[in-house]
Design a protein around this motif. Structure first.
Motif, PDB file in Angstrom:
ATOM      1  N   TYR A 178      41.960  44.532  34.336  1.00  0.00           N
ATOM      2  CA  TYR A 178      43.364  44.005  35.226  1.00  0.00           C
ATOM      3  C   TYR A 178      43.882  45.335  35.938  1.00  0.00           C
ATOM      4  O   TYR A 178      43.996  46.200  35.582  1.00  0.00           O
ATOM      5  N   ASP A 179      44.021  44.741  37.234  1.00  0.00           N
ATOM      6  CA  ASP A 179      44.493  45.942  38.301  1.00  0.00           C
ATOM      7  C   ASP A 179      46.011  45.992  37.846  1.00  0.00           C
ATOM      8  O   ASP A 179      46.784  45.317  38.129  1.00  0.00           O
ATOM      9  N   PRO A 180      46.506  47.292  37.542  1.00  0.00           N
ATOM     10  CA  PRO A 180      47.906  47.452  37.200  1.00  0.00           C
ATOM     11  C   PRO A 180      48.817  47.217  38.464  1.00  0.00           C
ATOM     12  O   PRO A 180      50.003  46.977  38.511  1.00  0.00           O
ATOM     13  N   GLU A 181      48.100  47.269  39.765  1.00  0.00           N
ATOM     14  CA  GLU A 181      48.803  46.860  40.816  1.00  0.00           C
ATOM     15  C   GLU A 181      49.270  45.423  41.169  1.00  0.00           C
ATOM     16  O   GLU A 181      49.881  45.142  41.794  1.00  0.00           O
ATOM     17  N   LEU A 182      48.533  44.575  40.490  1.00  0.00           N
ATOM     18  CA  LEU A 182      48.899  43.069  40.430  1.00  0.00           C
ATOM     19  C   LEU A 182      49.188  42.769  39.307  1.00  0.00           C
ATOM     20  O   LEU A 182      48.384  42.026  38.484  1.00  0.00           O
ATOM     21  N   ARG A 183      50.519  42.664  39.117  1.00  0.00           N
ATOM     22  CA  ARG A 183      50.963  42.349  37.826  1.00  0.00           C
ATOM     23  C   ARG A 183      51.122  40.982  37.552  1.00  0.00           C
ATOM     24  O   ARG A 183      51.164  40.363  36.325  1.00  0.00           O
ATOM     25  N   HIS A 184      51.103  39.849  38.490  1.00  0.00           N
ATOM     26  CA  HIS A 184      51.183  38.534  38.388  1.00  0.00           C
ATOM     27  C   HIS A 184      49.929  38.067  38.769  1.00  0.00           C
ATOM     28  O   HIS A 184      49.716  36.875  38.505  1.00  0.00           O
ATOM     29  N   THR A 185      48.818  38.791  39.417  1.00  0.00           N
ATOM     30  CA  THR A 185      47.679  37.969  39.974  1.00  0.00           C
ATOM     31  C   THR A 185      46.480  38.757  39.595  1.00  0.00           C
ATOM     32  O   THR A 185      45.448  38.630  40.365  1.00  0.00           O
ATOM     33  N   GLY A 186      46.606  39.768  38.588  1.00  0.00           N
ATOM     34  CA  GLY A 186      45.610  40.388  38.342  1.00  0.00           C
ATOM     35  C   GLY A 186      44.469  39.756  37.572  1.00  0.00           C
ATOM     36  O   GLY A 186      43.202  39.845  37.929  1.00  0.00           O
ATOM     37  N   ASP A 187      44.565  38.405  37.105  1.00  0.00           N
ATOM     38  CA  ASP A 187      43.557  37.793  36.480  1.00  0.00           C
ATOM     39  C   ASP A 187      42.629  37.047  37.450  1.00  0.00           C
ATOM     40  O   ASP A 187      41.515  37.093  37.562  1.00  0.00           O
ATOM     41  N   ILE A 188      43.491  36.535  38.742  1.00  0.00           N
ATOM     42  CA  ILE A 188      42.704  35.764  39.618  1.00  0.00           C
ATOM     43  C   ILE A 188      41.671  37.046  40.341  1.00  0.00           C
ATOM     44  O   ILE A 188      40.591  36.659  40.624  1.00  0.00           O
ATOM     45  N   GLU A 189      42.275  38.130  40.649  1.00  0.00           N
ATOM     46  CA  GLU A 189      41.426  39.118  41.255  1.00  0.00           C
ATOM     47  C   GLU A 189      40.242  39.754  40.450  1.00  0.00           C
ATOM     48  O   GLU A 189      39.364  39.918  40.758  1.00  0.00           O
ATOM     49  N   MET A 190      40.636  39.632  39.113  1.00  0.00           N
ATOM     50  CA  MET A 190      39.429  40.198  38.121  1.00  0.00           C
ATOM     51  C   MET A 190      38.343  38.910  38.270  1.00  0.00           C
ATOM     52  O   MET A 190      37.277  39.460  38.400  1.00  0.00           O
ATOM     53  N   TRP A 191      38.551  37.733  38.127  1.00  0.00           N
ATOM     54  CA  TRP A 191      37.522  37.068  38.200  1.00  0.00           C
ATOM     55  C   TRP A 191      36.984  37.084  39.346  1.00  0.00           C
ATOM     56  O   TRP A 191      35.702  36.995  39.354  1.00  0.00           O
TER      57      TRP A 191
END
Length: 347
Positions: A178-191
């Motif tokens: 998970y990207d720590p810069e994306l606290r609320h959408t890190g899951d979307i970005e990772m998929w």
């Protein structure tokens, strides 16, 4: 037999932790391990976790001396601890459905090109016993990763809540957490990041996880969070565009497409504030500013013109007339979206 490591981060969820852990330990036809990471809860959560570990050798516990936050906790388990064939992240207040891990691992065993698998989440209010889940095997679909990724840009939103996902551990650790810069959408970005490099598996017609739904407080703070949500979604997509090192030659078109979609979303939210008579508590001006910043041609969108009509009419008249006239464009947009969504295949 496939092996799966499941990471369960816990912060003050000791009361529900046993349900999550048991849902993993009871999975058939897979070799499982569980790591509960207590993120300095400060209550009895760590005590509950230790009791679960004492009762079953497959459960391990890590206790943080200080709170590290959810992103760091997720990545600690997935990137530093997981070593099985496959891995999954399960929130302490969620649970897996019976057979979820064996269904997911069978798909990935059969398709080495698939980096992660998901199915339907079953929304659940936390009551016991757990509701009946659909677990009969209905087969699967394997999507080309880039096609799946393009669909995400076309819709501007994710199609995964998180507990229903199982990832190939090699993929997880090669392409990161998970990207720590994306606290609320890190899951979307990772998929989406995984889909740049691998194909995506979908299990048809089954519920893969119980996703606990908490009540939303419909307050000014809730409405204000809409802009933050949109900005976080945009940041996730911008991050993926920046990562497209030649994999997708149309990345400029994809960037424009998702910016248009998010601008339309912002304008629709602003319009709904007039329809509901909540313009005082909803951040209408900020939503419009976001739309213009994100998509400079926002004034050419149909949602812009219907919003301006609402503004001219005023809140009272817009609320009265919205069922008759003002929401028609939004309804047509939703109808078109449903045509293009792959509802039957879960995307």
């Amino acid at each position: 037999m496939a092996s799966v490591d499941v990471v369960i981060p816990c912060y003050k969820y000791g009361s529900v932790l046993p349900t999550a852990v048991r849902s993993v330990l009871d999975q058939p036809d897979v070799d499982v391990r569980v790591l509960v990471i207590d993120d300095a809860s400060g209550d009895d959560s760590a005590d509950v976790a230790r009791k679960l570990a004492a009762a079953d050798s497959r459960v391990q516990v890590v206790e943080h001396a200080r709170n590290k936050g959810h992103i760091a906790t997720y990545n600690e388990g997935l990137l530093e601890w997981a070593s099985a064939d496959y891995c999954a992240l399960l929130s302490a207040d969620d649970a897996l459905t019976p057979g979820a891990l064996s269904r997911a691992t069978r798909l990935m065993d059969a398709h080495p090109e698939v980096g992660f698998v998901y199915g339907r989440p079953l929304h659940w209010d936390g009551s016991e016993p757990l509701p009946q889940a659909r677990t009969a095997d209905k087969g699967w679909t394997v999507y080309n990763g880039h096609s799946w990724l393009r669909r995400r840009f076309a819709l501007g939103e994710g199609c995964i809540t998180s507990p229903e996902v199982v990832v190939r551990t090699e993929v997880q650790q090669k392409y990161g957490g998970y990207d720590p810069e994306l606290r609320h959408t890190g899951d979307i970005e990772m998929w989406m990041r995984f889909a740049l490099h691998t194909d995506v598996g979908y299990l048809r017609g089954v519920d893969q996880a119980y996703y606990r739904v908490h009540g939303n407080n419909m307050s000014a703070a809730y409405y204000a969070s809409q802009v933050a949500d949109l900005r976080q979604r945009l940041a996730a997509y911008v991050s993926i565009v920046d990562r497209m090192d030649g994999q997708l030659k149309d990345k400029a078109d994809l960037d424009r497409q998702v910016r248009r979609v998010l601008a339309k979303d912002a304008l629709r939210r602003a319009g709904r504030a007039y329809d509901k008579g909540i313009t005082e508590e909803s951040p209408v001006e900020e939503l419009v500013d976001f739309a213009v910043e994100t998509f400079p041609e926002a004034a050419s969108l149909p949602e812009w013109h219907t919003l301006k009509l609402r503004e001219r009419l005023g809140t009272k008249a817009a609320r009265t007339l919205s069922p008759l006239v003002l929401t028609a464009p939004a309804r047509r947009i939703r109808q078109h979206a449903r045509v293009f969504r792959w509802e039957q295949t879960g995307v």
